[in-house]
Design a protein around this motif. Sequence first.
Motif, PDB file in Angstrom:
ATOM      1  N   ILE A  15      28.790   2.414 -13.642  1.00  0.00           N
ATOM      2  CA  ILE A  15      29.873   1.631 -12.847  1.00  0.00           C
ATOM      3  C   ILE A  15      29.774   2.585 -11.354  1.00  0.00           C
ATOM      4  O   ILE A  15      29.899   1.903 -10.366  1.00  0.00           O
ATOM      5  CB  ILE A  15      31.331   1.747 -13.352  1.00  0.00           C
ATOM      6  N   ILE A  16      29.726   3.732 -11.908  1.00  0.00           N
ATOM      7  CA  ILE A  16      29.598   4.795 -10.795  1.00  0.00           C
ATOM      8  C   ILE A  16      28.352   4.634  -9.826  1.00  0.00           C
ATOM      9  O   ILE A  16      28.515   4.574  -8.422  1.00  0.00           O
ATOM     10  CB  ILE A  16      29.746   6.269 -11.153  1.00  0.00           C
ATOM     11  N   ILE A  17      27.223   4.298 -10.319  1.00  0.00           N
ATOM     12  CA  ILE A  17      26.169   3.991  -9.582  1.00  0.00           C
ATOM     13  C   ILE A  17      26.217   2.752  -8.981  1.00  0.00           C
ATOM     14  O   ILE A  17      25.690   2.613  -7.786  1.00  0.00           O
ATOM     15  CB  ILE A  17      24.635   4.210 -10.931  1.00  0.00           C
ATOM     16  N   LEU A  18      26.812   1.385  -9.470  1.00  0.00           N
ATOM     17  CA  LEU A  18      26.892   0.428  -8.847  1.00  0.00           C
ATOM     18  C   LEU A  18      27.713   0.507  -7.652  1.00  0.00           C
ATOM     19  O   LEU A  18      27.435  -0.029  -6.519  1.00  0.00           O
ATOM     20  CB  LEU A  18      27.433  -0.766  -9.647  1.00  0.00           C
ATOM     21  N   ILE A  19      29.008   1.163  -7.684  1.00  0.00           N
ATOM     22  CA  ILE A  19      30.087   1.284  -6.914  1.00  0.00           C
ATOM     23  C   ILE A  19      29.176   2.300  -5.761  1.00  0.00           C
ATOM     24  O   ILE A  19      29.575   1.899  -4.369  1.00  0.00           O
ATOM     25  CB  ILE A  19      31.317   1.663  -7.060  1.00  0.00           C
ATOM     26  N   LYS A  20      28.760   3.372  -5.968  1.00  0.00           N
ATOM     27  CA  LYS A  20      28.238   4.152  -4.994  1.00  0.00           C
ATOM     28  C   LYS A  20      27.026   3.859  -3.973  1.00  0.00           C
ATOM     29  O   LYS A  20      27.178   4.099  -3.014  1.00  0.00           O
ATOM     30  CB  LYS A  20      27.990   5.481  -5.809  1.00  0.00           C
ATOM     31  N   PHE A  21      26.072   3.256  -4.967  1.00  0.00           N
ATOM     32  CA  PHE A  21      24.957   2.857  -4.271  1.00  0.00           C
ATOM     33  C   PHE A  21      24.490   1.362  -3.766  1.00  0.00           C
ATOM     34  O   PHE A  21      23.888   1.165  -3.137  1.00  0.00           O
ATOM     35  CB  PHE A  21      23.817   3.463  -5.123  1.00  0.00           C
ATOM     36  N   LEU A  22      25.373   0.552  -4.213  1.00  0.00           N
ATOM     37  CA  LEU A  22      25.046  -0.930  -3.885  1.00  0.00           C
ATOM     38  C   LEU A  22      26.170  -1.555  -2.943  1.00  0.00           C
ATOM     39  O   LEU A  22      27.445  -0.809  -3.167  1.00  0.00           O
ATOM     40  CB  LEU A  22      25.009  -1.663  -5.196  1.00  0.00           C
ATOM     41  N   ILE A  23      25.687  -2.242  -2.271  1.00  0.00           N
ATOM     42  CA  ILE A  23      26.830  -2.830  -1.195  1.00  0.00           C
ATOM     43  C   ILE A  23      27.329  -4.171  -2.116  1.00  0.00           C
ATOM     44  O   ILE A  23      26.661  -5.504  -1.951  1.00  0.00           O
ATOM     45  CB  ILE A  23      26.262  -3.373   0.064  1.00  0.00           C
ATOM     46  N   ILE A  24      28.540  -3.929  -2.768  1.00  0.00           N
ATOM     47  CA  ILE A  24      29.013  -5.081  -3.440  1.00  0.00           C
ATOM     48  C   ILE A  24      30.492  -5.175  -3.005  1.00  0.00           C
ATOM     49  O   ILE A  24      31.104  -4.408  -2.686  1.00  0.00           O
ATOM     50  CB  ILE A  24      28.846  -5.073  -5.058  1.00  0.00           C
ATOM     51  N   ASP A  25      31.276  -6.275  -3.409  1.00  0.00           N
ATOM     52  CA  ASP A  25      32.599  -6.385  -3.580  1.00  0.00           C
ATOM     53  C   ASP A  25      33.359  -5.385  -4.754  1.00  0.00           C
ATOM     54  O   ASP A  25      33.242  -6.017  -5.561  1.00  0.00           O
ATOM     55  CB  ASP A  25      32.913  -7.719  -3.569  1.00  0.00           C
ATOM     56  N   ILE A  26      33.624  -4.440  -4.297  1.00  0.00           N
ATOM     57  CA  ILE A  26      34.284  -3.624  -5.349  1.00  0.00           C
ATOM     58  C   ILE A  26      35.489  -3.947  -5.946  1.00  0.00           C
ATOM     59  O   ILE A  26      35.521  -4.041  -7.338  1.00  0.00           O
ATOM     60  CB  ILE A  26      34.750  -2.267  -4.582  1.00  0.00           C
ATOM     61  N   TYR A  27      36.316  -4.790  -5.373  1.00  0.00           N
ATOM     62  CA  TYR A  27      37.449  -5.265  -5.902  1.00  0.00           C
ATOM     63  C   TYR A  27      37.193  -6.516  -6.958  1.00  0.00           C
ATOM     64  O   TYR A  27      37.515  -6.703  -8.112  1.00  0.00           O
ATOM     65  CB  TYR A  27      38.451  -5.683  -5.047  1.00  0.00           C
ATOM     66  N   GLY A  28      36.170  -7.258  -6.500  1.00  0.00           N
ATOM     67  CA  GLY A  28      35.833  -8.489  -7.324  1.00  0.00           C
ATOM     68  C   GLY A  28      34.879  -7.655  -8.385  1.00  0.00           C
ATOM     69  O   GLY A  28      35.155  -8.527  -9.627  1.00  0.00           O
ATOM     70  N   PHE A  29      34.204  -6.788  -8.385  1.00  0.00           N
ATOM     71  CA  PHE A  29      33.346  -6.163  -9.427  1.00  0.00           C
ATOM     72  C   PHE A  29      34.442  -5.792 -10.511  1.00  0.00           C
ATOM     73  O   PHE A  29      34.225  -6.153 -11.588  1.00  0.00           O
ATOM     74  CB  PHE A  29      32.508  -5.121  -8.889  1.00  0.00           C
ATOM     75  N   ILE A  30      35.335  -5.112 -10.124  1.00  0.00           N
ATOM     76  CA  ILE A  30      36.297  -4.285 -10.970  1.00  0.00           C
ATOM     77  C   ILE A  30      37.011  -5.630 -11.750  1.00  0.00           C
ATOM     78  O   ILE A  30      37.223  -5.300 -12.868  1.00  0.00           O
ATOM     79  CB  ILE A  30      37.223  -3.327 -10.412  1.00  0.00           C
ATOM     80  N   LEU A  31      37.547  -6.489 -11.125  1.00  0.00           N
ATOM     81  CA  LEU A  31      38.189  -7.592 -11.547  1.00  0.00           C
ATOM     82  C   LEU A  31      37.252  -8.224 -12.522  1.00  0.00           C
ATOM     83  O   LEU A  31      37.979  -8.554 -13.753  1.00  0.00           O
ATOM     84  CB  LEU A  31      38.622  -8.632 -10.332  1.00  0.00           C
ATOM     85  N   VAL A  32      36.190  -8.593 -12.049  1.00  0.00           N
ATOM     86  CA  VAL A  32      35.428  -9.465 -13.195  1.00  0.00           C
ATOM     87  C   VAL A  32      34.901  -8.466 -14.454  1.00  0.00           C
ATOM     88  O   VAL A  32      35.052  -9.081 -15.550  1.00  0.00           O
ATOM     89  CB  VAL A  32      34.130 -10.048 -12.408  1.00  0.00           C
ATOM     90  N   PHE A  33      34.717  -7.366 -14.166  1.00  0.00           N
ATOM     91  CA  PHE A  33      34.353  -6.230 -15.152  1.00  0.00           C
ATOM     92  C   PHE A  33      35.412  -6.347 -16.440  1.00  0.00           C
ATOM     93  O   PHE A  33      35.000  -6.494 -17.363  1.00  0.00           O
ATOM     94  CB  PHE A  33      34.016  -4.992 -14.530  1.00  0.00           C
ATOM     95  N   PHE A  34      36.440  -6.031 -15.727  1.00  0.00           N
ATOM     96  CA  PHE A  34      37.670  -5.752 -16.724  1.00  0.00           C
ATOM     97  C   PHE A  34      38.056  -7.282 -17.368  1.00  0.00           C
ATOM     98  O   PHE A  34      38.200  -7.131 -18.538  1.00  0.00           O
ATOM     99  CB  PHE A  34      39.146  -5.223 -16.067  1.00  0.00           C
ATOM    100  N   ILE A  35      37.965  -8.264 -16.650  1.00  0.00           N
ATOM    101  CA  ILE A  35      38.199  -9.458 -17.232  1.00  0.00           C
ATOM    102  C   ILE A  35      37.210  -9.932 -18.462  1.00  0.00           C
ATOM    103  O   ILE A  35      37.340 -10.411 -19.635  1.00  0.00           O
ATOM    104  CB  ILE A  35      38.125 -10.705 -16.325  1.00  0.00           C
ATOM    105  N   PHE A  36      35.758  -9.684 -18.200  1.00  0.00           N
ATOM    106  CA  PHE A  36      34.866  -9.776 -19.206  1.00  0.00           C
ATOM    107  C   PHE A  36      34.852  -8.672 -20.253  1.00  0.00           C
ATOM    108  O   PHE A  36      34.674  -9.025 -21.410  1.00  0.00           O
ATOM    109  CB  PHE A  36      33.348  -9.431 -18.525  1.00  0.00           C
ATOM    110  N   TYR A  37      35.305  -7.306 -19.866  1.00  0.00           N
ATOM    111  CA  TYR A  37      35.553  -6.534 -20.815  1.00  0.00           C
ATOM    112  C   TYR A  37      36.416  -6.718 -21.842  1.00  0.00           C
ATOM    113  O   TYR A  37      36.242  -6.570 -23.248  1.00  0.00           O
ATOM    114  CB  TYR A  37      35.904  -5.078 -20.249  1.00  0.00           C
ATOM    115  N   PHE A  38      37.626  -7.130 -21.689  1.00  0.00           N
ATOM    116  CA  PHE A  38      38.975  -7.511 -22.633  1.00  0.00           C
ATOM    117  C   PHE A  38      38.619  -8.518 -23.408  1.00  0.00           C
ATOM    118  O   PHE A  38      38.852  -8.468 -24.476  1.00  0.00           O
ATOM    119  CB  PHE A  38      40.020  -7.504 -22.059  1.00  0.00           C
ATOM    120  N   ILE A  39      37.950  -9.635 -22.609  1.00  0.00           N
ATOM    121  CA  ILE A  39      37.518 -10.788 -23.587  1.00  0.00           C
ATOM    122  C   ILE A  39      36.610 -10.603 -24.669  1.00  0.00           C
ATOM    123  O   ILE A  39      36.621 -11.014 -25.875  1.00  0.00           O
ATOM    124  CB  ILE A  39      37.059 -11.891 -22.484  1.00  0.00           C
ATOM    125  N   LEU A  40      35.585  -9.541 -24.304  1.00  0.00           N
ATOM    126  CA  LEU A  40      34.570  -9.274 -25.170  1.00  0.00           C
ATOM    127  C   LEU A  40      34.987  -8.284 -26.131  1.00  0.00           C
ATOM    128  O   LEU A  40      34.625  -8.421 -27.154  1.00  0.00           O
ATOM    129  CB  LEU A  40      33.293  -8.747 -24.312  1.00  0.00           C
TER     130      LEU A  40
END
Length: 125
Positions: A80-105
Amino acid sequence: MKWFIVFFLLSFVVIFAVFNFGIISKNAFIAACYGGGLNLINSFLALVLFEFSKNRNNQIFLIANIGGIGLRLGFLLIAIIILIKFLIIDIYGFILVFFIFYFILLFSEIWYFSKFKRKNNNIVK
């Protein structure tokens, strides 16, 4: 294991469809794919460690699963640190989708483990 594959394929089809209809941006789509991919790797490692240790003695079971939790969380933190620090992504979208998938799984992992325990308890009786 089938439900695991079906869930992920269906989730990524929905995310891809939402992207194709122009509802989310390209950065949000990429962030959703990264979030889902990280959780896919995490859950796959959990299932592999469980399958490895389920018929072994208690010490190996606990080392593989409890120790595996620590290693998996460390892997996720670094990724997560590498993705947020070095890639140009939507941080809020990433965190939202990450936690949705994380808790479901996470709930699905617990369900899988309890299903295995119920199945083994019925065999013993």
